[in-house]
Write a protein that holds these residues in place. Structure first.
Motif, PDB file in Angstrom:
ATOM      1  N   VAL A  52      29.856  21.417  -7.310  1.00  0.00           N
ATOM      2  CA  VAL A  52      30.739  22.080  -8.344  1.00  0.00           C
ATOM      3  C   VAL A  52      32.229  21.406  -8.157  1.00  0.00           C
ATOM      4  O   VAL A  52      32.861  21.045  -9.197  1.00  0.00           O
ATOM      5  N   ILE A  53      32.667  21.732  -7.023  1.00  0.00           N
ATOM      6  CA  ILE A  53      33.882  21.197  -6.720  1.00  0.00           C
ATOM      7  C   ILE A  53      34.129  19.715  -6.817  1.00  0.00           C
ATOM      8  O   ILE A  53      35.169  19.147  -7.090  1.00  0.00           O
ATOM      9  N   ALA A  82      43.404  25.433 -12.331  1.00  0.00           N
ATOM     10  CA  ALA A  82      41.969  25.673 -12.754  1.00  0.00           C
ATOM     11  C   ALA A  82      41.257  25.337 -11.592  1.00  0.00           C
ATOM     12  O   ALA A  82      40.146  26.035 -11.205  1.00  0.00           O
ATOM     13  N   TYR A  83      41.608  24.182 -10.735  1.00  0.00           N
ATOM     14  CA  TYR A  83      40.703  23.612  -9.676  1.00  0.00           C
ATOM     15  C   TYR A  83      40.812  24.623  -8.724  1.00  0.00           C
ATOM     16  O   TYR A  83      39.664  24.894  -7.854  1.00  0.00           O
ATOM     17  N   ALA A 136      45.600  22.227 -14.787  1.00  0.00           N
ATOM     18  CA  ALA A 136      44.092  21.481 -14.280  1.00  0.00           C
ATOM     19  C   ALA A 136      44.064  21.942 -12.699  1.00  0.00           C
ATOM     20  O   ALA A 136      43.239  22.155 -12.103  1.00  0.00           O
ATOM     21  N   THR A 154      34.074  29.297  -5.411  1.00  0.00           N
ATOM     22  CA  THR A 154      32.894  28.531  -4.852  1.00  0.00           C
ATOM     23  C   THR A 154      33.061  28.964  -3.316  1.00  0.00           C
ATOM     24  O   THR A 154      31.846  29.365  -2.578  1.00  0.00           O
ATOM     25  N   GLY A 196      32.544  17.753  -8.708  1.00  0.00           N
ATOM     26  CA  GLY A 196      32.570  17.408 -10.232  1.00  0.00           C
ATOM     27  C   GLY A 196      33.642  18.052 -10.888  1.00  0.00           C
ATOM     28  O   GLY A 196      33.818  17.962 -12.210  1.00  0.00           O
ATOM     29  N   TYR A 197      34.442  18.881 -10.612  1.00  0.00           N
ATOM     30  CA  TYR A 197      35.563  19.553 -11.429  1.00  0.00           C
ATOM     31  C   TYR A 197      37.054  18.724 -10.980  1.00  0.00           C
ATOM     32  O   TYR A 197      37.240  18.268  -9.937  1.00  0.00           O
ATOM     33  N   PRO A 198      37.676  18.127 -12.216  1.00  0.00           N
ATOM     34  CA  PRO A 198      38.808  17.438 -11.959  1.00  0.00           C
ATOM     35  C   PRO A 198      40.047  18.254 -11.206  1.00  0.00           C
ATOM     36  O   PRO A 198      40.127  19.661 -11.579  1.00  0.00           O
ATOM     37  N   VAL A 235      38.549  27.545  -9.412  1.00  0.00           N
ATOM     38  CA  VAL A 235      37.106  27.191  -9.115  1.00  0.00           C
ATOM     39  C   VAL A 235      36.888  27.139  -7.604  1.00  0.00           C
ATOM     40  O   VAL A 235      35.765  27.611  -7.050  1.00  0.00           O
TER      41      VAL A 235
END
Length: 113
Positions: free
Chosen positions: A106-107, A33-34, A30, A41, A109-111, A37
């Motif tokens: 986006v950031i 993945a963060y 995770a 962005t 809201g992303y875990p 992302v």
């Protein structure tokens, strides 16, 4: 010798348990993945800033040429060019703000992991 081998094997097993536990793997995945992302962005915001800079250069040049023509000819049609170039910049700034706000959402809201 057997005792040392048993300690080494036990140590390796403990390390594997600590690093390969399902929760550790999920959290690590995770987090990666963060980061991916977040980087994507950031690139989108950078691309938007580049586009804004390019549009600014074009609009400023158009305004300068139109202003020179207006001063030289007194023809008011050049005022329309100036106004249109200013509108392009206004819209580009709005869109840049939207890209930045969207990237931030986006950031948020992303875990993170």
């Amino acid at each position: 010798m057997d005792n040392t081998n048993a300690q080494v094997i036990d140590t390796v097993n403990q390390i594997q348990l600590a690093t390969m536990a399902p929760q550790v793997v999920m959290t690590s995945g995770a987090g990666k993945a963060y980061q991916s992302v977040a980087q994507s962005t950031a690139i989108a915001v950078q691309d938007s800033a580049d586009a804004l800079r390019n549009l600014s250069t074009i609009a400023t040049t158009a305004i300068g040429v139109a202003m020179a023509q207006l001063l030289a000819t007194k023809d008011v049609k050049y005022v329309e060019v100036i106004t249109a170039a200013q509108q392009v910049m206004t819209q580009a700034n709005v869109e840049f703000g939207q890209v930045g706000a969207t990237a931030a959402n986006v950031i948020k809201g992303y875990p993170a992991g």
